[in-house]
Design an enzyme around this catalytic site. Sequence first.
Site, PDB file in Angstrom:
ATOM      1  N   HIS A  48       0.843  -1.201   0.002  1.00  0.00           N
ATOM      2  CA  HIS A  48       0.170  -0.111  -0.084  1.00  0.00           C
ATOM      3  C   HIS A  48       1.020   1.274   0.077  1.00  0.00           C
ATOM      4  CE1 HIS A  48      -3.872   2.268   0.762  1.00  0.00           C
ATOM      5  NE2 HIS A  48      -2.869   3.119   1.453  1.00  0.00           N
ATOM      6  N   CYS A  49       0.835   2.145  -1.284  1.00  0.00           N
ATOM      7  CA  CYS A  49       1.663   3.262  -1.237  1.00  0.00           C
ATOM      8  C   CYS A  49       0.630   4.437  -0.774  1.00  0.00           C
ATOM      9  CB  CYS A  49       2.027   3.438  -2.577  1.00  0.00           C
ATOM     10  SG  CYS A  49       3.146   4.783  -2.649  1.00  0.00           S
TER      11      CYS A  49
END
Length: 475
Positions: free
Chosen positions: A284-285
């Site tokens: 998850h960025c």
Amino acid sequence: MSRTLRKSSTSRALPQEHSCCGVIEKATYDAREKRAKQTKGQPWISLKLMVGVTLGIIGYSVYVYIVRFCVKMIQKRRDGGGSRAAGVALLVIFSILLLWTLWAYLKVVLTPPGFARNHIEKTPRPMFPEPPRPLSYETAEYDLETGDLGQRRRYPSSSTSRSHDLNTSATIGGPSYENIPMRRNGDADHPNEGNRPHAQEPNAGVLDALPHPTTKVMATSRKSNSQPLPKEIEKPTPRISRRPPMVPVLLPEHRYCSIDGIVKPYRAHHCRNCGTCVLKYDHHCPWIGQCVGARNHKFFVNFVQAACVFSVYTFATLLGFTIHAVNSLNGDIDPQEIVVIVLAAVFTLFTAPLLLSHIHLILKGQTTVESMKARVQKNREEQALADVFRFWQIREKRRTKQLWNEEWGSIEKDGNIWWLGSSKKGWLDVMGNSRWGWFLPIGRSLSDGLTYPVNPRFDEQGRWRRRVEWPLELR
């Protein structure tokens, strides 16, 4: 009275001394419990907050570079620090890199990673099959007609249940490294062990048939003085076996998500930030406000490429002309240019290692989550070797790892259940066939994120097999 006060003060001080650690442990435990019970993702504003911050940093850098740096040279101002031709050339290259970066960034932000709930229907949780009840001569009956052992109707004894639990744990996951005994030549696991060769053992692997490294030790005789002087004998070095995870990860029972109520496709994971299962979940960025998955992994790599080149160009050009202005007699330094130099340096140090690591993972056919699992196995093996060998026994450690690889194969490739057989196939699977698409945010990946071929070195349930059990063409 004074004693009572002392006792009360002491009793109050003791909890205060341990209250700090207790509060931290309780807060950590509560945070884990809250995260485990979290079924909904973060609010939309929280997810997309860093997108606005990123665009703000890019906009500020554009303003400083164009207005306060290039325009001064184009207008031939005294504090420009360069000629008009240099200003035009710097502005043109900067604009091209800026468009490349914004194009890739908008593409990765607007492209969803792929959600499993949109492709898989909800189903009840698959039930694990009940393990077979253990058989022993105390709890079994012999059938004279068929010659088979039949299970009695009475329950097995407690000792049988304990042995069954040990056998079950060894079959499913294997014993831990702490419970693996050191194996030596001559050790007998059962009374008839020393009377039969290793080649006839039903569970013997290639590792047992290979020669063992030996060390020479001195053995003194306990008999009379007429015996000969101490002589050198060969003593085997303690050796342990590789214990890869034996969890059947491909079975639906292990791929069921209780939050979404679906059987996750291969390589899909549940993201607690997004609140759903993501196809081929990588990580998850927060900079893009969503996960990196099967549908936008390629665009994420394109963005990191563009951001890295853009940051390096901004940093190098601004730093070079700033140094030239300092060395000149009438040169002036713009503080805002210094701020952009620092920002460009920080983003360069962040994007360059990120780009190299993702290229390395793509060539190995792994995601970030899968590489972390492989790293855990390596750390466990290193710890196991450190428990058996001394720190100076480097050759013995290297030899043991070589024996493990001869029996099982390497962890990075042979032990990767999603290894496609070559680095080129792994690269094309993510980045596509178009060479322009390797750098520009065009095209798409070859994989749809729903189906992936399984490494033939694993069985149909997802367990890593020994080399002798591989297909003949792969051995």
